[in-house]
Design a protein around this motif. Sequence first.
Motif, PDB file in Angstrom:
ATOM      1  N   ILE A 177       0.841  -1.206   0.000  1.00 58.22           N
ATOM      2  CA  ILE A 177       0.000   0.000   0.000  1.00 58.22           C
ATOM      3  C   ILE A 177       0.868   1.245   0.000  1.00 58.22           C
ATOM      4  O   ILE A 177       0.714   2.151  -0.830  1.00 58.22           O
ATOM      5  N   PHE A 178       1.807   1.296   0.933  1.00 59.04           N
ATOM      6  CA  PHE A 178       2.682   2.469   1.056  1.00 59.04           C
ATOM      7  C   PHE A 178       3.535   2.649  -0.194  1.00 59.04           C
ATOM      8  O   PHE A 178       3.628   3.751  -0.754  1.00 59.04           O
ATOM      9  N   LEU A 179       4.157   1.562  -0.666  1.00 59.19           N
ATOM     10  CA  LEU A 179       5.073   1.669  -1.803  1.00 59.19           C
ATOM     11  C   LEU A 179       4.340   2.050  -3.081  1.00 59.19           C
ATOM     12  O   LEU A 179       4.869   2.827  -3.891  1.00 59.19           O
ATOM     13  N   THR A 180       3.135   1.526  -3.281  1.00 60.96           N
ATOM     14  CA  THR A 180       2.399   1.857  -4.507  1.00 60.96           C
ATOM     15  C   THR A 180       2.053   3.335  -4.552  1.00 60.96           C
ATOM     16  O   THR A 180       2.201   3.979  -5.602  1.00 60.96           O
ATOM     17  N   VAL A 181       1.606   3.880  -3.440  1.00 60.09           N
ATOM     18  CA  VAL A 181       1.297   5.308  -3.402  1.00 60.09           C
ATOM     19  C   VAL A 181       2.543   6.128  -3.750  1.00 60.09           C
ATOM     20  O   VAL A 181       2.485   7.063  -4.557  1.00 60.09           O
ATOM     21  N   ILE A 182       3.680   5.779  -3.165  1.00 59.47           N
ATOM     22  CA  ILE A 182       4.922   6.514  -3.417  1.00 59.47           C
ATOM     23  C   ILE A 182       5.381   6.328  -4.857  1.00 59.47           C
ATOM     24  O   ILE A 182       5.766   7.295  -5.538  1.00 59.47           O
ATOM     25  N   PHE A 183       5.329   5.092  -5.367  1.00 55.21           N
ATOM     26  CA  PHE A 183       5.787   4.824  -6.734  1.00 55.21           C
ATOM     27  C   PHE A 183       4.931   5.577  -7.752  1.00 55.21           C
ATOM     28  O   PHE A 183       5.465   6.233  -8.650  1.00 55.21           O
ATOM     29  N   VAL A 184       3.616   5.463  -7.625  1.00 56.21           N
ATOM     30  CA  VAL A 184       2.739   6.104  -8.607  1.00 56.21           C
ATOM     31  C   VAL A 184       2.879   7.620  -8.531  1.00 56.21           C
ATOM     32  O   VAL A 184       2.895   8.310  -9.556  1.00 56.21           O
ATOM     33  N   LYS A 187       6.543   8.470  -9.982  1.00 55.64           N
ATOM     34  CA  LYS A 187       6.932   7.998 -11.316  1.00 55.64           C
ATOM     35  C   LYS A 187       5.975   8.420 -12.422  1.00 55.64           C
ATOM     36  O   LYS A 187       6.251   8.148 -13.595  1.00 55.64           O
ATOM     37  N   THR A 188       4.848   9.048 -12.088  1.00 59.34           N
ATOM     38  CA  THR A 188       3.876   9.418 -13.117  1.00 59.34           C
ATOM     39  C   THR A 188       3.514  10.886 -12.985  1.00 59.34           C
ATOM     40  O   THR A 188       3.894  11.559 -12.024  1.00 59.34           O
ATOM     41  N   THR A 189       2.774  11.386 -13.960  1.00 67.22           N
ATOM     42  CA  THR A 189       2.282  12.754 -13.898  1.00 67.22           C
ATOM     43  C   THR A 189       1.124  12.838 -12.916  1.00 67.22           C
ATOM     44  O   THR A 189       0.502  11.830 -12.570  1.00 67.22           O
TER      45      THR A 189
END
Length: 373
Positions: A177-184, A187-189
């Motif tokens: 959960i934490f990593l996906t929020v940070i990655f998205v 890494k994206t607009t």
Amino acid sequence: CACAPRMLRAPVFNKIKPAEWVLLAYAAFTVPASVYAAVVLGTLSPLLMRAGIILTLVAVRYAFSKEPEDAGPNVWQRCSARLCAWLKAFFPWLFGCWATYAWVPDLLPAALVGLGYPDIGPLTQILHGGVMHDAELQALEHQLFGCQPSQMLHHMLPSRLLGEYFAFCYFSFYAIIFLTVIFVYSKTTRDKFDAWLTGFVVVFCSGYIFWLFFPVAGPFQSMPRADPSDIGYWFTKLIYWIDERGSSIGTATPSSHCSIAVACLCGIFLCPRALRVAYFLVVPGIIVSTVYLGFHYAIDSLLGVATALVMMPAAVLLSVRLPYGKPFGDAYAYPSAPLTLCGVVVEDYNKAGLESRCDDDDGYRSSVELVVG
């Protein structure tokens, strides 16, 4: 834009993003149940939690709707400007300049949506008098599968190494959960992040509402438990220990582990390919582990996956069709190519004629309208 109600054109409202509207709607929807729990039974925590979510979202969004140096004629604008100046004075190491901490309101819905989990179990038990619907699901599983998969799967696949792998996957859910929020987010607009975050919050809140109307304790609470030493090793004992102390009773159907894991898997498609490989090794394991380790009925897991697959595209469509203003300091990078997320195609909204903006009376720009193909 000109015909919009003036209140909704105020800086605090026209800067609220779709994910924040969803969270506000959920909190408002559950306020009556929280008031009942407070007035009839004297339990204040659900009401305070929902009031805190609403006030925090509105206050933070209001504070970030103006430049800190622009106090404005309104007393609330002057107060928010002073608050911003105070934050900059006391936390210079974190807030180097106003534009650098626009991540605070951007990430706030992801932080607040999880706060509803600890009190949703007690609230459902208050509303239903402790009645759970496990018997109905157990009977349905016998009709569908001829047995209880949550009791039989680890006997059908008796491997402690396999059990430890599933336990590791189940435990990694919290990190995902934490990593996906940070990655998205990194890494994206910002428009892609807003669209995914709206789906993430909608999936979370869908589970909350389902639990309020149909509480299920799950096999871990209502059926005999296996000895964790018979299933796996260290991770198995750890997650049993966590669930015995931190699980919210009544939140088994649909499985939030499955629904949120699938929502995170949708988001990781916006990130580099190497991250997708890691998620494909873990997310299927999370889904199977909910049944293998005896925490959920098989129906819980199937409903959790279905919830994410239905709600994510619907929420992304909502996000791209609901216009909102770009908050000050938001490092908005407009896409250079059409965006496809959960089956919803969002055309490049830098094209001529697709920008629909309006000026508020205070000179601030309103939203960019997206086009769904």
